[in-house]
Design an enzyme around this catalytic site. Structure first.
Site, PDB file in Angstrom:
ATOM      1  N   CYS A  31     -57.410   4.637 -27.075  1.00  0.00           N
ATOM      2  CA  CYS A  31     -58.193   5.075 -25.922  1.00  0.00           C
ATOM      3  C   CYS A  31     -58.716   6.494 -26.108  1.00  0.00           C
ATOM      4  O   CYS A  31     -59.686   6.894 -25.457  1.00  0.00           O
ATOM      5  CB  CYS A  31     -57.374   4.948 -24.639  1.00  0.00           C
ATOM      6  N   HIS A  32     -58.115   7.246 -27.027  1.00  0.00           N
ATOM      7  CA  HIS A  32     -58.587   8.603 -27.305  1.00  0.00           C
ATOM      8  C   HIS A  32     -59.993   8.610 -27.924  1.00  0.00           C
ATOM      9  O   HIS A  32     -60.654   9.633 -27.936  1.00  0.00           O
ATOM     10  CB  HIS A  32     -57.601   9.353 -28.213  1.00  0.00           C
TER      11      HIS A  32
ATOM     12  N   ASN B  45     -54.016   2.383 -20.144  1.00  0.00           N
ATOM     13  CA  ASN B  45     -53.537   1.921 -21.443  1.00  0.00           C
ATOM     14  C   ASN B  45     -52.112   2.427 -21.683  1.00  0.00           C
ATOM     15  O   ASN B  45     -51.890   3.632 -21.760  1.00  0.00           O
ATOM     16  CB  ASN B  45     -54.474   2.448 -22.542  1.00  0.00           C
TER      17      ASN B  45
ATOM     18  N   GLU C 130     -58.602  11.948 -37.219  1.00  0.00           N
ATOM     19  CA  GLU C 130     -59.417  10.819 -37.662  1.00  0.00           C
ATOM     20  C   GLU C 130     -60.751  11.240 -38.283  1.00  0.00           C
ATOM     21  O   GLU C 130     -61.467  10.408 -38.829  1.00  0.00           O
ATOM     22  CB  GLU C 130     -59.683   9.884 -36.475  1.00  0.00           C
TER      23      GLU C 130
ATOM     24  N   TYR D 273     -67.855   5.764 -22.332  1.00  0.00           N
ATOM     25  CA  TYR D 273     -67.387   4.821 -21.314  1.00  0.00           C
ATOM     26  C   TYR D 273     -68.479   3.810 -20.986  1.00  0.00           C
ATOM     27  O   TYR D 273     -68.191   2.634 -20.782  1.00  0.00           O
ATOM     28  CB  TYR D 273     -66.948   5.564 -20.052  1.00  0.00           C
TER      29      TYR D 273
END
Length: 145
Positions: free
Chosen positions: A110-111, A102, A137, A78
């Site tokens: 946003c993950h 979001n 991912e 963040y």
């Protein structure tokens, strides 16, 4: 994770929202979005090519644009995100609130935003889903049983 866990909404063929839902809906109107999400969950897609029309404040849209720039398979804190959007350190909570607002989960990644200590802090779809997305991912190693 499967597309049938998602609710899709939009206007004029453009997505305005992707969320996790107990009773998914909207799939018929968004065939291309469903196809691309299925490819993502199968590990075959790294970027989405969809028309998006999310609603948000100017600040939220700036934060969301920065989310779009976080590469597949990576994470950002963040604090790093705040720096990216030019927000002072004392505005990290405002950045986190914009991330939390979001409306396009998964499509707008946003993950990929994590806590300064590497923790998987907050996610509108739940931290367990955030863990699964980051594992898909390759940003996190799969858990060994």
């Amino acid at each position: 994770m499967k597309v049938d866990e998602l609710a899709l909404a939009g206007v004029g063929g453009a997505l305005t929202s992707v969320s996790f839902a107990a009773r998914p809906e909207g799939h018929d109107a968004f065939g291309e979005a469903v196809r691309q999400l299925e490819e993502y969950f199968a590990g075959e897609r790294r970027e989405f090519e969809l028309t998006l029309r999310p609603r948000g404040t100017e600040f939220q849209r700036r934060v969301w644009a920065a989310l779009d720039e976080i590469p597949y398979g990576t994470t950002m804190t963040y604090g790093e995100l705040a720096q990216t959007v030019g927000a002072p350190r004392d505005r990290i909570r405002a950045v986190a609130a914009a991330v939390g607002a979001n409306p396009l989960l998964i499509v707008r990644p946003c993950h990929r935003v994590i806590g300064a200590n590497g923790s998987l802090t907050g996610y509108a779809g739940g931290v367990e889903r955030k863990l699964r997305l980051l594992t898909i991912e390759g940003a996190l190693a799969p858990a060994l049983l």
